[in-house]
Motif scaffolding. Sequence first.
Motif: not given
Length: 429
Positions: A27-31, A33-39
């Motif tokens: 939890r809270r490692t930024g998963k 955010f990273i996937v949405n940013d990639f999208a």
Amino acid sequence: MLRKATHQLVSWKVRSNGRVMIVRGARRTGKTFIVNDFAKDFYNNTAYVDFKENDRMKLLFESKPDFVRLKTAIQIETGVSISKEDTLIILDNIDKVEGAEAVLTGFNKSGYSLVGISSSVTGEANKKDIEEIILYPMSFGEYMESRGFKDLSELIYTRDWELKKVFSSKYNELLREYIFVGGMPECVSEFLETEDYSKVRNIQEEILKDYEASFFNILSKKGAEKLQTLYKSVPEQLIKENNKFVYDKVKSGARAKEFEKSLDILLKSGIVSRVNRMTKPSISLMGYPSNTFKLFMSDIGLLCAKLGTTIKEHQTDDIFDSFNCALVQQFVWQQLLSIGVVPRYWSAYKGTSKMDFLVLSAGDIIPIETVGRENKKAKNMKVYLEKFAPKRAVRLSMSDYRNDKGYINVPVFAAEAVMEVCGGNIIKR
């Protein structure tokens, strides 16, 4: 903040092999955010479903629908027309649905792009059916790059030890900072914005409370309290001179059987990690479990918050020698995980000597000792060299790079590139 995981996601998209991608991590490692940013950067449309907040989609998945029904349901739920060319399907918190990973594999070879996000670092799907990324807290290299020191970060991955020596004081300054701030994305973002250590510590304490509160969401009150007791013991045992994890230190008279299930939950959640002991360095034994092990926290900043370190303590190199050098060992462990290396450790039967990590490289087992400001009279390296005569050995310390008698000394700040020293290739970021 650019993460290594972003490069891995881009590589997955370019290969277009049709397999589902699962991004795992504590939890809270930024998963998310990273996937949405990639999208946002690589697709025109995103169909996003969060199982944590969506009971009807949870019920659908539990019925194990086929690919056609699933695609239709996601389109209805999100209002997004899903196309093969420009839509990324993101299914968040799939660990909340039993059997979800097996359902996702129905998208394999369909031509559609799908990423599942899980707060469990282990999964139920066959590794042959999926691709996966385990997202850990930010590495020291990622942290430096986010702080605007991209050139320093990239220098670590070169063989120019003389230039690294020139900038060693800057590296160590940033390392002291990183040990306090850690690699949790929210903490790094706060520090980048405010440079306020007290605000960072407040976020760390909130994350720790969030972790402990999550225990009560999955267990009975009694079970959650047992989990809390076990979690509290992790930093206390890590800072011992002999940091082998002992159940009796969790609760007087406790045995493994009493806490095995609790430990399994912590390990699957990714908020602690386990390093198994080897009694002798043997390649054939590297993959075997052991009843003797060490436990590490998921993040060095969270460890410091648990230990209550102060800003003043992080302003001098004394911090590297504190707590029996446990902070250095936690740091090195974190950097090894960030490059996909899962080591073991060695200790003599009676615990009279030890080697902090053993890694497999180019067919050899390489011992890695971690110390703070180097003590050349320390016996652990000497004992290991005499007993096992490894082809290569590494000591990570505050000293500069040098090829010593029987081992190579590498500055701690370069731990992320230690596999290059061990005989592997320079890691491509």
